[in-house]
Write a protein that holds these residues in place. Structure first.
Motif, PDB file in Angstrom:
ATOM      1  N   GLU A  86      36.528  48.309  11.371  1.00 14.33           N
ATOM      2  CA  GLU A  86      36.944  49.711  11.303  1.00 14.33           C
ATOM      3  C   GLU A  86      35.775  50.631  11.670  1.00 14.33           C
ATOM      4  N   THR A  88      33.216  53.276  11.345  1.00 16.60           N
ATOM      5  CA  THR A  88      32.683  53.819  10.093  1.00 16.60           C
ATOM      6  C   THR A  88      31.536  54.766  10.410  1.00 16.60           C
ATOM      7  N   TYR A 141      28.529  69.305   4.091  1.00 17.97           N
ATOM      8  CA  TYR A 141      28.718  68.305   3.038  1.00 17.97           C
ATOM      9  C   TYR A 141      28.305  68.898   1.702  1.00 17.97           C
ATOM     10  N   SER A 152      32.228  57.252   5.444  1.00 14.21           N
ATOM     11  CA  SER A 152      33.575  57.710   5.801  1.00 14.21           C
ATOM     12  C   SER A 152      34.214  56.805   6.848  1.00 14.21           C
ATOM     13  N   GLN A 153      35.540  56.751   6.800  1.00 15.62           N
ATOM     14  CA  GLN A 153      36.335  56.097   7.841  1.00 15.62           C
ATOM     15  C   GLN A 153      37.536  56.989   8.114  1.00 15.62           C
ATOM     16  N   GLN A 154      37.871  57.137   9.380  1.00 18.93           N
ATOM     17  CA  GLN A 154      38.999  57.963   9.815  1.00 18.93           C
ATOM     18  C   GLN A 154      38.939  59.363   9.197  1.00 18.93           C
ATOM     19  N   GLY A 155      37.738  59.913   9.100  1.00 21.99           N
ATOM     20  CA  GLY A 155      37.557  61.260   8.577  1.00 21.99           C
ATOM     21  C   GLY A 155      37.698  61.382   7.070  1.00 21.99           C
ATOM     22  N   GLU A 156      37.909  60.281   6.376  1.00 21.17           N
ATOM     23  CA  GLU A 156      38.064  60.312   4.922  1.00 21.17           C
ATOM     24  C   GLU A 156      36.839  59.688   4.252  1.00 21.17           C
ATOM     25  N   GLU A 157      36.279  60.436   3.295  1.00 27.08           N
ATOM     26  CA  GLU A 157      35.122  59.916   2.584  1.00 27.08           C
ATOM     27  C   GLU A 157      35.543  58.788   1.647  1.00 27.08           C
ATOM     28  N   LEU A 158      34.848  57.652   1.769  1.00 31.29           N
ATOM     29  CA  LEU A 158      35.139  56.489   0.933  1.00 31.29           C
ATOM     30  C   LEU A 158      34.234  56.421  -0.293  1.00 31.29           C
ATOM     31  N   ARG A 160      29.879  57.511  -1.935  1.00 29.92           N
ATOM     32  CA  ARG A 160      28.520  58.028  -1.749  1.00 29.92           C
ATOM     33  C   ARG A 160      27.528  57.217  -2.563  1.00 29.92           C
TER      34      ARG A 160
END
Length: 178
Positions: A86, A88, A141, A152-158, A160
């Motif tokens: 994916e 990232t 941020y 982040s992946q696909q604009g979504e923060e996973l 920190r």
């Protein structure tokens, strides 16, 4: 002799002894308040702001170079990251003046080199002591402490990692991306 007078004499002597060095290549900074000026030569720090290249940090900044050379990557912990398919994005907000950044950023650079996954893009944003940069990149941020590593992946923060990892950078990154 009264303690206040002793303190005043000691401060005065220190002040004038500092001034004696002003002509010896130690340039005092303009517009300083207080009795004792600070010598610019004492402030040998480099503050890089905006987009900062990883190689610049580990080749040109002594505090980063040493940590980079000495860090041993936990190769077993990064195996899942090597196989990540994916796309990232990892954004790292750092201060080249910050001790926590001196410790963690070189480690992250070594880890990313070891992973060598084209699906992972890392961007380093340098901030000044006010935690800003001229281009306003870091302002995108929400953060208060550094380093802040945002995954982040696909604009979504996973997730920190803030200031320091819970376990290690390798294991914490694998947890976030699991």
């Amino acid at each position: 002799m009264n303690n206040n007078v002793k303190a005043l004499l000691a401060t005065t002597a220190l002040f004038f002894s500092c001034q004696a060095f002003a002509g010896s290549g130690c340039a005092f900074e303009d517009k300083q308040d207080g009795l004792i000026a600070t010598c610019s030569e004492e402030k040998q720090e480099v503050i890089l702001t905006g987009l900062v290249e990883a190689q610049t940090m580990v080749t040109e900044l002594a505090d980063f170079t040493q940590g980079y050379k000495e860090y041993q990557v936990d190769t077993a912990a990064i195996t899942p990251l090597k196989n990540l398919k994916e796309p990232t994005e990892i954004v790292v907000i750092i201060g080249t003046w910050c001790p926590d950044c001196h410790r963690e950023t070189p480690r992250l650079i070594r880890i990313m080199e070891e992973i060598n996954n084209p699906n992972i893009k890392v961007t380093y944003i340098g901030v000044d002591r006010a935690k800003s940069d001229p281009q306003g990149l870091a302002a995108q941020y929400e953060f208060t402490r550094i380093p802040t590593i945002i995954v982040s992946q696909q604009g979504e923060e996973l997730g920190r990692i803030i200031e320091r990892p819970e376990t290690s950078l390798e294991i914490d990154l694998a947890k976030i991306l699991n």
